[in-house]
Design an enzyme around this catalytic site. Structure first.
Site, PDB file in Angstrom:
ATOM      1  CG  ASN A 190      41.843  50.052  45.058  1.00 19.23           C
ATOM      2  OD1 ASN A 190      42.109  51.155  45.522  1.00 19.23           O
ATOM      3  ND2 ASN A 190      42.439  49.580  43.967  1.00 19.23           N
ATOM      4  CG  ASP A 226      43.613  38.016  39.838  1.00 20.52           C
ATOM      5  OD1 ASP A 226      44.768  37.630  39.615  1.00 20.52           O
ATOM      6  OD2 ASP A 226      42.649  37.250  40.028  1.00 20.52           O
ATOM      7  CG  LEU A 227      46.638  46.087  39.678  1.00 20.72           C
ATOM      8  CD1 LEU A 227      46.712  46.541  41.123  1.00 20.72           C
ATOM      9  CD2 LEU A 227      47.871  46.539  38.897  1.00 20.72           C
ATOM     10  CG  ASP A 228      43.205  48.263  39.572  1.00 20.82           C
ATOM     11  OD1 ASP A 228      43.070  48.414  40.799  1.00 20.82           O
ATOM     12  OD2 ASP A 228      43.941  48.974  38.866  1.00 20.82           O
ATOM     13  CD  GLU A 229      41.972  41.435  35.999  1.00 22.00           C
ATOM     14  OE1 GLU A 229      41.624  40.246  36.150  1.00 22.00           O
ATOM     15  OE2 GLU A 229      42.747  41.810  35.111  1.00 22.00           O
TER      16      GLU A 229
END
Length: 284
Positions: A190, A226-229
């Site tokens: 991403n 874990d969103l954007d992690e």
């Protein structure tokens, strides 16, 4: 007449201990392997050893895989062996922003990105004409709160049907479910903007302008629940100042995003990225 040697790339990780490099190089030498590039790193924090080797050998891939399997078991290795330069089968997911997908498609056509983009999936039909301009099949799979589970199932079925090895979220503006993240673990990349302070929502560059940011950045990372992690593969940054408008900040951000994503995709396709817990080891 002797067969011309083939080029392979071997990447591995395992618990660190003496003798790993010697064992790997010895196994390759036994099959006529000539190492042309080698990088390694021992992480003192995790106790893991990482290695990437490019080798020339007349031995077929299957023979080398069989030979290396016993060595891998002995050292508890996670490993992959592939033909060097092989184009990785890739699916790209998009929404409405064109800058990242256009850049990936152009680099693929120019031969500077070792991927074979086998399909473009969009939750909006906006970028269909762009995909078709490059001769790529476009699949419109809309997503709503009610259809999210079904839509993700369609995406995963398509990924399996196309035998895709990598999924790239090129500004795909949907949050993937934990189940989908798990299904694509280690093979989905991403891209998102990186700001300090963090600005969330649909218009982050307008918020950044309001706060007078001095740096515009982007982060390419593996997708996790874990969103954007997820583990970071690459980051890039451009310096800006008070003369920038929200529109020029947005344009700068798009440029940074496409650069960071392209490098992350290339390094993954070249087997230069190895997972080290929540981090990555990147042999550039």
């Amino acid at each position: 007449m002797t067969d011309a040697p083939l080029r392979y790339v071997l990447s591995l990780s395992c618990p660190d201990r003496p003798g790993i490099v010697h064992a790997v190089s010895g196994a390759l030498a036994e099959h006529g392997g000539n190492i042309t590039e080698s990088q390694q790193f021992g992480d003192p924090d995790t106790g893991l050893f990482f290695m990437r080797v490019e080798v020339e050998s007349a031995a077929p891939l299957r023979e080398l895989e069989t030979a290396f399997a016993a060595l891998a078991e002995r050292f508890e290795m996670t490993w992959s062996l592939d033909t060097a330069g092989r184009r990785m089968r890739t699916v790209v997911m998009v929404s409405k922003a064109a800058h990242c997908i256009n850049d990936l498609l152009f680099r693929e056509r120019a031969g500077t990105l070792p991927v074979d983009i086998v399909a473009v999936i969009g939750n909006h039909p906006t970028l269909r004409s762009l995909a078709e301009f490059y001769g790529k099949p476009f699949h419109h799979i809309p997503v709503t709160a009610e259809t999210k589970t079904e839509a993700e199932s369609q995406v995963l079925e398509l990924v399996d049907e196309l035998d895709a090895e990598l999924v790239v979220l090129a500004r795909y503006m949907q949050i993937l479910s934990p189940d989908m993240c798990e299904a694509l673990k280690g093979r989905a990349i991403n891209i998102h903007h990186s700001f300090l302070p963090s600005f969330k929502g649909a218009r982050p560059y307008f918020q950044a302008h309001d706060r007078g940011v001095k740096l515009i950045g982007a982060t390419a990372h593996y997708v996790t629940a874990d969103l954007d992690e997820g583990p970071i593969i690459e980051q890039d940054v451009d310096r800006v100042d008070h003369t920038y408008t929200p529109e020029s900040l947005t344009a700068t951000g798009a440029d940074v995003e496409r650069r960071a994503l392209a490098r992350a995709v290339r390094w993954h396709a070249e087997h230069r990225v190895l997972l080290d817990g929540h981090r990555t080891i990147v042999f550039r």
